[in-house]
Design a protein around this motif. Structure first.
Motif, PDB file in Angstrom:
ATOM      1  N   SER A 248      43.578 -32.828  81.216  1.00 55.70           N
ATOM      2  CA  SER A 248      42.158 -32.979  80.904  1.00 55.70           C
ATOM      3  C   SER A 248      41.491 -31.608  80.934  1.00 55.70           C
ATOM      4  O   SER A 248      41.835 -30.746  81.750  1.00 55.70           O
ATOM      5  N   LYS A 249      40.511 -31.393  80.040  1.00 58.44           N
ATOM      6  CA  LYS A 249      39.797 -30.118  79.955  1.00 58.44           C
ATOM      7  C   LYS A 249      38.656 -30.099  80.960  1.00 58.44           C
ATOM      8  O   LYS A 249      37.955 -31.087  81.143  1.00 58.44           O
ATOM      9  N   THR A 250      38.497 -28.969  81.627  1.00 61.13           N
ATOM     10  CA  THR A 250      37.398 -28.774  82.568  1.00 61.13           C
ATOM     11  C   THR A 250      36.574 -27.572  82.111  1.00 61.13           C
ATOM     12  O   THR A 250      36.928 -26.880  81.156  1.00 61.13           O
ATOM     13  N   GLU A 251      35.489 -27.315  82.803  1.00 65.97           N
ATOM     14  CA  GLU A 251      34.635 -26.175  82.444  1.00 65.97           C
ATOM     15  C   GLU A 251      35.366 -24.854  82.610  1.00 65.97           C
ATOM     16  O   GLU A 251      35.149 -23.908  81.857  1.00 65.97           O
ATOM     17  N   SER A 252      36.255 -24.784  83.599  1.00 66.64           N
ATOM     18  CA  SER A 252      36.931 -23.513  83.890  1.00 66.64           C
ATOM     19  C   SER A 252      38.371 -23.449  83.391  1.00 66.64           C
ATOM     20  O   SER A 252      39.033 -22.430  83.550  1.00 66.64           O
ATOM     21  N   GLY A 253      38.843 -24.537  82.792  1.00 62.58           N
ATOM     22  CA  GLY A 253      40.225 -24.518  82.328  1.00 62.58           C
ATOM     23  C   GLY A 253      40.781 -25.912  82.103  1.00 62.58           C
ATOM     24  O   GLY A 253      40.233 -26.694  81.325  1.00 62.58           O
ATOM     25  N   TYR A 254      41.869 -26.244  82.838  1.00 59.12           N
ATOM     26  CA  TYR A 254      42.533 -27.530  82.661  1.00 59.12           C
ATOM     27  C   TYR A 254      42.880 -28.140  84.012  1.00 59.12           C
ATOM     28  O   TYR A 254      43.113 -27.429  84.998  1.00 59.12           O
ATOM     29  N   LYS A 255      42.917 -29.466  84.036  1.00 58.67           N
ATOM     30  CA  LYS A 255      43.400 -30.192  85.205  1.00 58.67           C
ATOM     31  C   LYS A 255      44.563 -31.067  84.772  1.00 58.67           C
ATOM     32  O   LYS A 255      44.508 -31.713  83.719  1.00 58.67           O
ATOM     33  N   VAL A 256      45.617 -31.072  85.572  1.00 59.46           N
ATOM     34  CA  VAL A 256      46.794 -31.882  85.282  1.00 59.46           C
ATOM     35  C   VAL A 256      46.990 -32.892  86.393  1.00 59.46           C
ATOM     36  O   VAL A 256      47.004 -32.531  87.578  1.00 59.46           O
ATOM     37  N   GLN A 257      47.109 -34.175  86.025  1.00 59.12           N
ATOM     38  CA  GLN A 257      47.432 -35.240  86.974  1.00 59.12           C
ATOM     39  C   GLN A 257      48.692 -35.930  86.464  1.00 59.12           C
ATOM     40  O   GLN A 257      48.700 -36.499  85.369  1.00 59.12           O
ATOM     41  N   ALA A 258      49.758 -35.857  87.238  1.00 57.86           N
ATOM     42  CA  ALA A 258      51.045 -36.383  86.770  1.00 57.86           C
ATOM     43  C   ALA A 258      51.930 -36.741  87.950  1.00 57.86           C
ATOM     44  O   ALA A 258      51.674 -36.338  89.095  1.00 57.86           O
ATOM     45  N   ALA A 259      52.966 -37.523  87.648  1.00 58.27           N
ATOM     46  CA  ALA A 259      54.004 -37.842  88.630  1.00 58.27           C
ATOM     47  C   ALA A 259      55.266 -37.110  88.212  1.00 58.27           C
ATOM     48  O   ALA A 259      55.817 -37.375  87.148  1.00 58.27           O
ATOM     49  N   LEU A 260      55.706 -36.148  89.032  1.00 60.54           N
ATOM     50  CA  LEU A 260      56.885 -35.343  88.720  1.00 60.54           C
ATOM     51  C   LEU A 260      57.883 -35.411  89.872  1.00 60.54           C
ATOM     52  O   LEU A 260      57.483 -35.589  91.032  1.00 60.54           O
ATOM     53  N   PRO A 261      59.185 -35.285  89.554  1.00 57.10           N
ATOM     54  CA  PRO A 261      60.189 -35.309  90.623  1.00 57.10           C
ATOM     55  C   PRO A 261      60.049 -34.088  91.535  1.00 57.10           C
ATOM     56  O   PRO A 261      59.904 -32.957  91.054  1.00 57.10           O
ATOM     57  N   GLU A 262      60.056 -34.325  92.827  1.00 55.55           N
ATOM     58  CA  GLU A 262      59.932 -33.216  93.781  1.00 55.55           C
ATOM     59  C   GLU A 262      61.313 -32.599  93.992  1.00 55.55           C
ATOM     60  O   GLU A 262      62.121 -33.076  94.788  1.00 55.55           O
ATOM     61  N   ASN A 263      61.580 -31.545  93.267  1.00 58.23           N
ATOM     62  CA  ASN A 263      62.851 -30.853  93.363  1.00 58.23           C
ATOM     63  C   ASN A 263      62.610 -29.357  93.136  1.00 58.23           C
ATOM     64  O   ASN A 263      61.466 -28.904  93.057  1.00 58.23           O
ATOM     65  N   GLU A 264      63.705 -28.610  93.025  1.00 55.19           N
ATOM     66  CA  GLU A 264      63.553 -27.164  92.868  1.00 55.19           C
ATOM     67  C   GLU A 264      62.839 -26.803  91.568  1.00 55.19           C
ATOM     68  O   GLU A 264      62.102 -25.821  91.499  1.00 55.19           O
ATOM     69  N   TRP A 265      63.049 -27.610  90.527  1.00 57.59           N
ATOM     70  CA  TRP A 265      62.362 -27.324  89.268  1.00 57.59           C
ATOM     71  C   TRP A 265      60.851 -27.348  89.447  1.00 57.59           C
ATOM     72  O   TRP A 265      60.139 -26.494  88.906  1.00 57.59           O
ATOM     73  N   LEU A 266      60.345 -28.334  90.198  1.00 58.50           N
ATOM     74  CA  LEU A 266      58.899 -28.458  90.381  1.00 58.50           C
ATOM     75  C   LEU A 266      58.331 -27.214  91.066  1.00 58.50           C
ATOM     76  O   LEU A 266      57.321 -26.655  90.613  1.00 58.50           O
ATOM     77  N   TYR A 267      58.994 -26.757  92.132  1.00 51.91           N
ATOM     78  CA  TYR A 267      58.496 -25.566  92.845  1.00 51.91           C
ATOM     79  C   TYR A 267      58.630 -24.320  91.964  1.00 51.91           C
ATOM     80  O   TYR A 267      57.722 -23.474  91.923  1.00 51.91           O
TER      81      TYR A 267
END
Length: 304
Positions: A248-267
């Motif tokens: 979603s677009k915000t005044e200062s940039g973007y906001k992301v809301q998602a469900a992602l696997p918590e693993n090394e890729w995420l970090y």
């Protein structure tokens, strides 16, 4: 009159050998009277189709009849060629020969509308293509493969597997295979499979394999609901990774809301933005990232 209905009648007869008029009426969702009109039309067009009465009667095609391409519309011919072109693009065996023959039969130009390159940027294309050739042969010929697998936990494993299919999911190729060591089906990420060879052993496809729900890779990790914010300059990377509905677009940039696997890729993904990302939720994720940065600082300070 619907050309698709005429084709359906011929295909049904080629498949079943013979059929009654009520049976064809049910298949085509029309009246029996309409079926008899269609039969007359096909016969008048030169299709060797017959209706016999009696105990073993019914509607049938002449023995050894082959479907001529005249029954297909130009659009249907193009769709068939495009379908075979898709197989050719992924190097399906003999697809190029089939494409050339169909193009000649249909007297239609081939539509070179798709190209697939399995190799990654910066890799040796021929080397990666060889991997897919081995996997393709193993799947089509039911041959057991042996490979070294590098798991995300840091373990190096030597595995045998009975490959069922290739799967492309979330920008990565996987092999869906039965693992004799685990006595269960697994997803192996192709980029982590090294030294892949055919063992010479064959296997029988298990009946349940076609109905199984594909498993989640063991090293993928549990899904984590998160909320992140980014400045405008990061927009292109967000659309490379996330579905549009998560951004979603915000005044200062973007906001992301998602469900992602918590693993090394995420970090690795979040930390690759440096100071261009803010973890809004959950706090635990933010604390873990701080700890990783502190560990990295201690490592480099120790080297100095």
């Amino acid at each position: 009159m619907s050309e698709s209905r005429l084709f359906k009648i011929i295909y049904h007869l080629l498949d079943k050998g013979r059929a009654s008029a009520p049976e064809l009426a049910e298949v085509c969702e029309v009246s029996v009277r309409t079926i008899y009109r269609d039969i007359d039309m096909l016969s008048g067009a030169g299709i060797p189709i017959y209706a016999n009465t009696g105990r073993n009667g019914g509607i049938r095609l002449q023995d050894h009849f082959m479907l001529r391409n005249a029954i297909l519309s130009e659009k249907e011919k193009q769709e068939i060629l495009m379908g075979v072109q898709s197989l050719s693009a992924i190097q399906y065996p003999a697809a190029d020969d089939i494409l050339m023959k169909l193009g000649a039969v249909f007297q239609t130009a081939q539509a070179n509308w798709i190209e697939v390159d399995f190799s990654r940027w910066g890799s040796i294309k021929e080397k990666e293509q060889k991997v897919f050739d081995i996997l393709k042969q193993a799947i089509l010929e039911r041959k057991v493969i042996r490979f070294t697998y590098y798991s995300s936990s840091g373990n190096t494993l030597r595995r045998d597997a009975e490959p069922v299919k290739l799967l492309y999911k979330d920008k990565s190729w996987y092999v869906f295979a039965f693992c004799p060591e685990k006595s269960d089906y697994r997803l192996f990420r192709v980029s982590r499979m090294k030294e892949i060879v055919l063992t010479g052993k064959t296997f029988e496809m298990k009946a349940e394999s076609s109905n199984l729900v594909l498993p989640i890779p063991e090293d993928l990790g549990a899904l984590l609901q998160l909320e992140l914010s980014f400045p405008d300059e990061c927009g292109y990377r967000l659309y490379d990774t996330f579905d549009e509905s998560a951004i979603s677009k915000t005044e200062s940039g973007y906001k992301v809301q998602a469900a992602l696997p918590e693993n090394e890729w995420l970090y690795d993904f979040i930390m690759s933005f440096g100071d261009k990302v803010t973890v809004i939720w959950p706090e635990r994720l933010k604390d873990n990232i701080i700890q990783r940065y502190e560990n990295a600082l201690r490592h480099y300070r120790k080297e100095q």
